[in-house]
Design an enzyme around this catalytic site. Structure first.
Site, PDB file in Angstrom:
ATOM      1  N   GLN A 166      -1.155 -52.139   8.285  1.00  0.00           N
ATOM      2  CA  GLN A 166      -2.137 -51.468   7.440  1.00  0.00           C
ATOM      3  C   GLN A 166      -2.228 -52.216   6.114  1.00  0.00           C
ATOM      4  OE1 GLN A 166      -1.298 -47.732   5.205  1.00  0.00           O
ATOM      5  NE2 GLN A 166      -2.774 -46.810   6.621  1.00  0.00           N
TER       6      GLN A 166
ATOM      7  N   TYR B 272      -7.849 -44.816  -2.332  1.00  0.00           N
ATOM      8  CA  TYR B 272      -7.401 -46.114  -2.805  1.00  0.00           C
ATOM      9  C   TYR B 272      -8.637 -46.933  -3.179  1.00  0.00           C
ATOM     10  CZ  TYR B 272      -2.838 -44.794  -0.926  1.00  0.00           C
ATOM     11  OH  TYR B 272      -1.664 -44.148  -0.682  1.00  0.00           O
TER      12      TYR B 272
ATOM     13  N   ARG C  95       3.360 -37.269  11.996  1.00  0.00           N
ATOM     14  CA  ARG C  95       4.578 -36.463  11.809  1.00  0.00           C
ATOM     15  C   ARG C  95       5.266 -36.099  13.121  1.00  0.00           C
ATOM     16  NH1 ARG C  95       1.808 -31.990   8.142  1.00  0.00           N
ATOM     17  NH2 ARG C  95       0.070 -32.732   9.421  1.00  0.00           N
TER      18      ARG C  95
END
Length: 409
Positions: free
Chosen positions: A102, A172, A349
Protein backbone atom coordinates in the site's frame (compact mmCIF):
# COMPACT_ATOMS: atom_id res chain seq x y z
CA UNK A 1 -27.68 -9.98 -7.41
CA UNK A 2 -25.85 -12.37 -9.71
CA UNK A 3 -27.54 -15.80 -10.00
CA UNK A 4 -24.15 -17.34 -10.77
CA UNK A 5 -21.54 -15.67 -8.53
CA UNK A 6 -17.90 -16.72 -8.92
CA UNK A 7 -16.43 -19.41 -6.71
CA UNK A 8 -14.73 -17.57 -3.81
CA UNK A 9 -11.84 -20.02 -3.40
CA UNK A 10 -10.99 -20.74 -7.05
CA UNK A 11 -7.97 -19.09 -8.73
CA UNK A 12 -8.72 -15.79 -10.44
CA UNK A 13 -6.95 -12.93 -12.20
CA UNK A 14 -6.18 -9.49 -10.83
CA UNK A 15 -4.67 -7.71 -13.80
CA UNK A 16 -1.53 -9.63 -14.76
CA UNK A 17 -1.48 -11.60 -11.48
CA UNK A 18 -3.20 -14.88 -10.66
CA UNK A 19 -4.51 -15.10 -7.10
CA UNK A 20 -5.44 -18.44 -5.59
CA UNK A 21 -8.75 -17.04 -4.34
CA UNK A 22 -10.78 -13.85 -4.01
CA UNK A 23 -9.96 -12.97 -0.38
CA UNK A 24 -7.47 -10.15 0.25
CA UNK A 25 -5.92 -9.28 3.60
CA UNK A 26 -6.70 -5.57 3.93
CA UNK A 27 -3.93 -3.19 4.90
CA UNK A 28 -3.88 -2.70 8.67
CA UNK A 29 -1.21 -0.84 10.64
CA UNK A 30 1.42 -3.33 11.78
CA UNK A 31 3.92 -1.69 14.14
CA UNK A 32 6.52 -4.27 13.15
CA UNK A 33 9.08 -2.07 11.39
CA UNK A 34 10.30 0.20 14.21
CA UNK A 35 13.28 1.46 12.18
CA UNK A 36 11.33 1.83 8.96
CA UNK A 37 12.73 -1.44 7.63
CA UNK A 38 11.30 -4.93 7.28
CA UNK A 39 11.82 -7.17 10.30
CA UNK A 40 11.47 -10.91 10.77
CA UNK A 41 8.44 -10.07 12.91
CA UNK A 42 6.78 -8.29 9.98
CA UNK A 43 7.58 -11.24 7.72
CA UNK A 44 6.05 -13.68 10.20
CA UNK A 45 2.98 -11.43 10.46
CA UNK A 46 2.25 -11.61 6.72
CA UNK A 47 3.32 -15.22 6.29
CA UNK A 48 0.66 -16.16 8.86
CA UNK A 49 -2.04 -14.71 6.58
CA UNK A 50 -0.52 -16.44 3.55
CA UNK A 51 -0.38 -19.78 5.35
CA UNK A 52 -3.91 -19.08 6.59
CA UNK A 53 -5.24 -19.09 3.05
CA UNK A 54 -5.64 -15.51 1.76
CA UNK A 55 -5.16 -14.90 -1.94
CA UNK A 56 -3.10 -11.77 -1.31
CA UNK A 57 -1.81 -9.92 1.74
CA UNK A 58 -1.25 -6.15 1.84
CA UNK A 59 1.69 -4.46 3.55
CA UNK A 60 0.18 -1.39 5.20
CA UNK A 61 1.13 2.17 4.47
CA UNK A 62 4.46 2.19 2.72
CA UNK A 63 5.52 5.84 2.45
CA UNK A 64 6.36 7.30 -0.95
CA UNK A 65 8.79 9.71 0.78
CA UNK A 66 10.11 10.50 4.25
CA UNK A 67 7.81 13.52 4.40
CA UNK A 68 4.74 11.43 3.68
CA UNK A 69 4.73 9.36 6.89
CA UNK A 70 1.72 9.36 9.17
CA UNK A 71 3.32 7.52 12.11
CA UNK A 72 6.76 6.41 13.33
CA UNK A 73 8.29 3.22 11.96
CA UNK A 74 6.59 3.16 8.59
CA UNK A 75 8.52 1.71 5.67
CA UNK A 76 9.74 4.25 3.12
CA UNK A 77 9.89 2.72 -0.37
CA UNK A 78 13.58 3.31 -0.98
CA UNK A 79 16.72 1.34 -1.85
CA UNK A 80 17.47 0.95 1.86
CA UNK A 81 14.24 -1.01 2.33
CA UNK A 82 14.67 -3.17 -0.76
CA UNK A 83 16.54 -6.18 0.74
CA UNK A 84 13.94 -6.63 3.46
CA UNK A 85 11.04 -6.17 1.06
CA UNK A 86 12.52 -8.85 -1.20
CA UNK A 87 12.80 -11.27 1.71
CA UNK A 88 9.21 -10.49 2.71
CA UNK A 89 7.90 -11.10 -0.81
CA UNK A 90 9.81 -14.36 -1.11
CA UNK A 91 8.43 -15.61 2.20
CA UNK A 92 4.82 -14.79 1.31
CA UNK A 93 5.21 -16.40 -2.11
CA UNK A 94 6.66 -19.47 -0.42
CA UNK A 95 3.48 -19.73 1.61
CA UNK A 96 1.34 -19.65 -1.52
CA UNK A 97 -0.05 -16.10 -1.54
CA UNK A 98 0.55 -12.90 -3.49
CA UNK A 99 1.69 -9.68 -1.83
CA UNK A 100 0.81 -6.02 -2.34
CA UNK A 101 2.34 -2.80 -1.01
CA UNK A 102 0.00 0.00 0.00
CA UNK A 103 1.58 3.28 -1.17
CA UNK A 104 0.61 6.47 0.60
CA UNK A 105 1.27 10.14 1.29
CA UNK A 106 -0.24 11.25 4.60
CA UNK A 107 -0.76 14.91 3.65
CA UNK A 108 -2.80 16.57 6.41
CA UNK A 109 -2.14 13.62 8.74
CA UNK A 110 1.69 13.83 8.50
CA UNK A 111 2.89 15.11 11.91
CA UNK A 112 5.61 17.78 11.76
CA UNK A 113 7.29 16.38 14.88
CA UNK A 114 7.93 13.20 12.88
CA UNK A 115 8.61 14.48 9.36
CA UNK A 116 10.32 17.74 10.30
CA UNK A 117 8.22 19.71 7.79
CA UNK A 118 4.82 21.39 7.80
CA UNK A 119 2.08 19.08 6.54
CA UNK A 120 0.59 19.83 3.14
CA UNK A 121 -3.01 19.92 1.95
CA UNK A 122 -4.82 20.99 -1.23
CA UNK A 123 -5.58 24.30 0.52
CA UNK A 124 -4.55 25.81 3.83
CA UNK A 125 -6.17 23.69 6.51
CA UNK A 126 -6.13 23.09 10.26
CA UNK A 127 -6.40 19.43 11.24
CA UNK A 128 -9.39 19.30 13.65
CA UNK A 129 -7.84 16.42 15.60
CA UNK A 130 -4.26 17.63 16.08
CA UNK A 131 -4.94 21.35 15.48
CA UNK A 132 -1.84 21.33 13.28
CA UNK A 133 -1.62 23.87 10.47
CA UNK A 134 -1.27 22.45 6.95
CA UNK A 135 0.01 24.64 4.12
CA UNK A 136 -1.25 24.56 0.54
CA UNK A 137 0.75 22.22 -1.68
CA UNK A 138 2.26 23.85 -4.78
CA UNK A 139 1.80 22.78 -8.40
CA UNK A 140 5.43 21.62 -8.66
CA UNK A 141 4.98 19.60 -5.47
CA UNK A 142 1.91 17.91 -6.92
CA UNK A 143 4.05 16.72 -9.83
CA UNK A 144 6.76 15.63 -7.39
CA UNK A 145 4.35 13.54 -5.32
CA UNK A 146 3.03 11.92 -8.49
CA UNK A 147 6.58 10.89 -9.38
CA UNK A 148 7.17 9.65 -5.84
CA UNK A 149 4.23 7.26 -6.19
CA UNK A 150 5.68 6.01 -9.47
CA UNK A 151 9.15 5.55 -7.96
CA UNK A 152 7.68 3.68 -4.99
CA UNK A 153 5.83 1.37 -7.37
CA UNK A 154 9.13 0.59 -9.11
CA UNK A 155 10.63 -0.35 -5.73
CA UNK A 156 7.73 -2.78 -5.26
CA UNK A 157 8.50 -4.32 -8.64
CA UNK A 158 12.19 -4.61 -7.79
CA UNK A 159 11.25 -6.31 -4.52
CA UNK A 160 9.18 -8.94 -6.32
CA UNK A 161 5.77 -7.72 -5.17
CA UNK A 162 2.71 -8.69 -7.18
CA UNK A 163 0.70 -5.49 -6.75
CA UNK A 164 0.58 -1.99 -5.33
CA UNK A 165 -2.42 -0.34 -3.69
CA UNK A 166 -2.58 3.44 -4.18
CA UNK A 167 -4.04 4.95 -1.01
CA UNK A 168 -6.66 7.41 -2.26
CA UNK A 169 -8.73 7.18 0.92
CA UNK A 170 -9.10 8.40 4.51
CA UNK A 171 -8.25 12.04 3.70
CA UNK A 172 -4.57 11.42 3.18
CA UNK A 173 -3.14 13.77 0.55
CA UNK A 174 -4.70 12.30 -2.63
CA UNK A 175 -8.03 11.77 -0.86
CA UNK A 176 -8.07 15.30 0.56
CA UNK A 177 -7.99 16.64 -3.00
CA UNK A 178 -11.36 14.91 -3.49
CA UNK A 179 -12.87 16.67 -0.47
CA UNK A 180 -14.85 19.86 -1.18
CA UNK A 181 -14.30 20.80 2.45
CA UNK A 182 -10.47 20.64 2.33
CA UNK A 183 -9.88 21.39 -1.37
CA UNK A 184 -10.74 25.03 -2.04
CA UNK A 185 -8.23 25.52 -4.87
CA UNK A 186 -9.01 27.82 -7.79
CA UNK A 187 -6.78 26.06 -10.34
CA UNK A 188 -7.31 22.91 -12.39
CA UNK A 189 -7.14 20.75 -9.25
CA UNK A 190 -10.06 22.45 -7.49
CA UNK A 191 -13.69 23.33 -8.00
CA UNK A 192 -15.72 20.63 -9.76
CA UNK A 193 -15.41 16.97 -8.82
CA UNK A 194 -13.81 16.34 -12.21
CA UNK A 195 -11.07 18.84 -11.31
CA UNK A 196 -10.72 17.52 -7.77
CA UNK A 197 -10.28 14.01 -9.20
CA UNK A 198 -7.40 15.14 -11.42
CA UNK A 199 -4.64 14.40 -8.89
CA UNK A 200 -5.65 10.78 -8.21
CA UNK A 201 -6.09 10.18 -11.94
CA UNK A 202 -2.61 11.53 -12.65
CA UNK A 203 -1.06 9.35 -9.95
CA UNK A 204 -2.81 6.23 -11.26
CA UNK A 205 -1.83 7.01 -14.86
CA UNK A 206 1.82 7.65 -13.99
CA UNK A 207 2.08 4.50 -11.88
CA UNK A 208 0.54 2.44 -14.68
CA UNK A 209 2.98 3.99 -17.15
CA UNK A 210 5.90 2.88 -14.99
CA UNK A 211 4.73 -0.62 -14.08
CA UNK A 212 3.02 -1.59 -17.34
CA UNK A 213 1.62 -5.08 -17.02
CA UNK A 214 4.33 -6.37 -14.69
CA UNK A 215 2.22 -6.03 -11.53
CA UNK A 216 -1.38 -5.26 -10.63
CA UNK A 217 -2.36 -1.71 -9.65
CA UNK A 218 -5.27 -1.17 -7.26
CA UNK A 219 -6.51 1.86 -5.34
CA UNK A 220 -8.35 2.43 -2.08
CA UNK A 221 -11.01 5.12 -2.67
CA UNK A 222 -13.34 6.81 -0.18
CA UNK A 223 -17.08 6.55 -0.75
CA UNK A 224 -17.58 9.09 2.05
CA UNK A 225 -15.38 10.42 4.82
CA UNK A 226 -17.92 11.05 7.59
CA UNK A 227 -17.08 14.77 7.74
CA UNK A 228 -19.94 17.26 7.24
CA UNK A 229 -19.37 18.95 3.91
CA UNK A 230 -16.72 16.41 2.86
CA UNK A 231 -16.64 13.51 0.43
CA UNK A 232 -19.95 11.78 -0.13
CA UNK A 233 -21.21 8.98 -2.36
CA UNK A 234 -22.63 11.20 -5.12
CA UNK A 235 -19.25 12.70 -6.04
CA UNK A 236 -17.29 9.55 -5.17
CA UNK A 237 -19.27 7.76 -7.88
CA UNK A 238 -17.98 10.29 -10.40
CA UNK A 239 -14.37 9.87 -9.22
CA UNK A 240 -14.61 6.10 -9.62
CA UNK A 241 -16.29 6.53 -13.01
CA UNK A 242 -13.39 8.73 -14.17
CA UNK A 243 -10.76 6.32 -12.88
CA UNK A 244 -12.57 3.44 -14.53
CA UNK A 245 -12.70 5.29 -17.84
CA UNK A 246 -8.94 5.85 -17.69
CA UNK A 247 -8.46 2.06 -17.40
CA UNK A 248 -5.31 2.58 -15.34
CA UNK A 249 -6.40 0.48 -12.35
CA UNK A 250 -7.04 -3.24 -12.11
CA UNK A 251 -9.27 -2.91 -9.05
CA UNK A 252 -10.69 -0.37 -6.62
CA UNK A 253 -11.23 -1.10 -2.93
CA UNK A 254 -14.12 0.99 -1.61
CA UNK A 255 -13.74 2.45 1.87
CA UNK A 256 -15.15 5.05 4.26
CA UNK A 257 -13.97 7.33 7.04
CA UNK A 258 -10.82 9.28 7.67
CA UNK A 259 -7.80 9.70 9.89
CA UNK A 260 -8.79 13.33 10.48
CA UNK A 261 -12.27 13.21 12.00
CA UNK A 262 -14.12 10.62 14.09
CA UNK A 263 -11.98 7.58 13.15
CA UNK A 264 -14.58 5.11 14.44
CA UNK A 265 -16.64 5.84 11.34
CA UNK A 266 -14.20 3.56 9.51
CA UNK A 267 -13.98 0.84 12.15
CA UNK A 268 -17.45 0.68 13.79
CA UNK A 269 -18.10 -1.13 17.04
CA UNK A 270 -16.79 -0.52 20.56
CA UNK A 271 -14.86 2.70 21.27
CA UNK A 272 -11.76 1.79 23.33
CA UNK A 273 -11.58 5.09 25.25
CA UNK A 274 -10.03 3.66 28.43
CA UNK A 275 -7.30 1.90 26.45
CA UNK A 276 -6.49 5.01 24.42
CA UNK A 277 -6.28 7.07 27.60
CA UNK A 278 -3.66 4.70 29.02
CA UNK A 279 -1.25 5.31 26.13
CA UNK A 280 -1.65 9.10 26.17
CA UNK A 281 0.58 11.48 28.17
CA UNK A 282 -0.63 11.77 31.77
CA UNK A 283 -1.82 15.35 31.31
CA UNK A 284 -4.14 14.32 28.46
CA UNK A 285 -5.67 11.23 30.02
CA UNK A 286 -8.55 12.93 31.90
CA UNK A 287 -9.60 14.74 28.72
CA UNK A 288 -9.46 11.53 26.68
CA UNK A 289 -11.60 9.70 29.23
CA UNK A 290 -14.09 12.57 29.32
CA UNK A 291 -14.38 13.47 25.64
CA UNK A 292 -12.71 10.59 23.80
CA UNK A 293 -15.91 8.89 22.73
CA UNK A 294 -17.31 12.14 21.34
CA UNK A 295 -14.04 12.94 19.53
CA UNK A 296 -13.65 9.47 18.03
CA UNK A 297 -17.32 9.03 17.21
CA UNK A 298 -19.54 6.09 18.08
CA UNK A 299 -21.02 3.94 15.33
CA UNK A 300 -22.57 0.54 16.02
CA UNK A 301 -21.02 -2.43 14.27
CA UNK A 302 -23.07 -4.49 11.85
CA UNK A 303 -22.02 -7.13 9.37
CA UNK A 304 -21.22 -5.88 5.84
CA UNK A 305 -21.53 -2.30 7.06
CA UNK A 306 -20.08 -0.76 3.87
CA UNK A 307 -22.23 -2.78 1.48
CA UNK A 308 -25.17 -0.36 1.25
CA UNK A 309 -22.91 2.39 -0.06
CA UNK A 310 -20.58 0.13 -2.04
CA UNK A 311 -23.30 -1.52 -4.12
CA UNK A 312 -23.94 1.89 -5.71
CA UNK A 313 -20.60 1.57 -7.51
CA UNK A 314 -21.14 -1.80 -9.18
CA UNK A 315 -23.01 -0.35 -12.17
CA UNK A 316 -20.53 2.53 -12.59
CA UNK A 317 -17.45 0.50 -13.58
CA UNK A 318 -16.85 -1.19 -16.91
CA UNK A 319 -13.12 -1.98 -16.88
CA UNK A 320 -12.15 -2.04 -13.20
CA UNK A 321 -12.84 -4.77 -10.66
CA UNK A 322 -14.26 -3.86 -7.26
CA UNK A 323 -13.17 -4.99 -3.80
CA UNK A 324 -15.70 -5.00 -0.95
CA UNK A 325 -14.45 -4.07 2.52
CA UNK A 326 -16.11 -3.73 5.92
CA UNK A 327 -17.64 -6.26 8.29
CA UNK A 328 -16.75 -9.42 6.37
CA UNK A 329 -16.24 -12.23 8.86
CA UNK A 330 -17.60 -15.47 7.39
CA UNK A 331 -18.24 -17.35 4.16
CA UNK A 332 -21.81 -16.08 3.86
CA UNK A 333 -20.48 -12.51 3.84
CA UNK A 334 -17.92 -13.40 1.18
CA UNK A 335 -20.57 -15.01 -1.00
CA UNK A 336 -22.94 -12.09 -0.50
CA UNK A 337 -20.30 -9.69 -1.77
CA UNK A 338 -19.65 -11.81 -4.85
CA UNK A 339 -23.38 -12.16 -5.54
CA UNK A 340 -23.71 -8.37 -5.33
CA UNK A 341 -21.21 -8.00 -8.18
CA UNK A 342 -17.93 -7.49 -6.35
CA UNK A 343 -14.89 -9.36 -7.64
CA UNK A 344 -12.94 -9.62 -4.37
CA UNK A 345 -13.46 -9.09 -0.65
CA UNK A 346 -10.96 -7.56 1.79
CA UNK A 347 -10.80 -8.56 5.46
CA UNK A 348 -8.93 -6.73 8.23
CA UNK A 349 -9.76 -7.21 11.92
CA UNK A 350 -11.22 -10.70 11.54
CA UNK A 351 -7.93 -11.92 10.07
CA UNK A 352 -5.96 -10.12 12.76
CA UNK A 353 -7.91 -12.21 15.26
CA UNK A 354 -7.60 -15.43 13.19
CA UNK A 355 -4.94 -15.42 10.45
CA UNK A 356 -6.17 -18.87 9.36
CA UNK A 357 -9.80 -17.82 8.96
CA UNK A 358 -9.85 -18.41 5.20
CA UNK A 359 -8.61 -21.99 5.55
CA UNK A 360 -11.23 -22.54 8.23
CA UNK A 361 -13.95 -21.21 5.89
CA UNK A 362 -12.80 -23.64 3.21
CA UNK A 363 -12.89 -26.68 5.49
CA UNK A 364 -15.97 -25.61 7.46
CA UNK A 365 -18.34 -23.32 5.51
CA UNK A 366 -20.32 -22.56 8.66
CA UNK A 367 -17.38 -21.25 10.70
CA UNK A 368 -17.91 -17.97 12.56
CA UNK A 369 -15.21 -15.43 13.27
CA UNK A 370 -13.99 -14.99 16.83
CA UNK A 371 -13.53 -11.21 16.33
CA UNK A 372 -15.76 -9.34 18.81
CA UNK A 373 -15.17 -5.86 17.29
CA UNK A 374 -13.99 -4.54 20.64
CA UNK A 375 -11.44 -2.45 18.65
CA UNK A 376 -8.79 -2.67 21.34
CA UNK A 377 -6.44 -3.66 18.51
CA UNK A 378 -6.59 -0.01 17.42
CA UNK A 379 -4.60 1.00 20.49
CA UNK A 380 -1.91 -1.62 19.87
CA UNK A 381 -0.73 0.30 16.78
CA UNK A 382 1.18 2.53 19.23
CA UNK A 383 3.43 -0.48 19.76
CA UNK A 384 3.04 -3.75 17.89
CA UNK A 385 -0.37 -4.36 16.30
CA UNK A 386 -2.08 -7.48 17.58
CA UNK A 387 -5.41 -8.91 18.68
CA UNK A 388 -5.63 -8.52 22.45
CA UNK A 389 -7.70 -11.72 22.68
CA UNK A 390 -4.95 -13.88 21.20
CA UNK A 391 -2.34 -14.78 23.84
CA UNK A 392 0.13 -15.89 21.15
CA UNK A 393 0.08 -12.39 19.67
CA UNK A 394 -0.24 -10.47 22.90
CA UNK A 395 2.46 -12.24 24.88
CA UNK A 396 4.53 -13.73 22.03
CA UNK A 397 7.76 -12.59 20.46
CA UNK A 398 8.56 -8.89 20.39
CA UNK A 399 9.59 -7.02 17.26
CA UNK A 400 12.81 -8.29 15.74
CA UNK A 401 15.73 -6.34 14.36
CA UNK A 402 15.55 -5.34 10.70
CA UNK A 403 16.42 -8.22 8.39
CA UNK A 404 18.70 -5.91 6.41
CA UNK A 405 20.87 -5.24 9.49
CA UNK A 406 22.70 -7.51 11.92
CA UNK A 407 20.81 -7.99 15.14
CA UNK A 408 22.21 -5.96 18.02
CA UNK A 409 23.47 -7.78 21.06
Amino acid sequence: MSPHPPEPFAPTRLGPVTLRNRVIKAATSEGRSPNGLVTDDLIDFHVAFAEGGVGMTTVAYCCVSKESASAPGQIVMSPAALPGLQKLADAVHGAGAAISAQLGHAGVVAPKRLTGVTAVAPSRFVNPTSFAYCREVGRDEINLVTEQFATAAQVAIDAGFDAVELHFGHLYLPSSFLSPLINRRKDGYGGSIDNRSRFVREIAARVREVVGDRIAVTAKVNMDDGMPGGIWVDEALRTVQLLDGDATLDAIELTQGSSVYKPMYLFRGDVPVREFAKVMPAALRPGVRLAGKRAMGSYPYRDLYMLDAARQFVSVVRHTKLILLGGITNLDHVQTGLREGFDFVAIGRALLREPDLVNRMITDPGVRSRCTHNNKCMVTVFGRTHCVLDPAQRYGATAASPVDEPAST
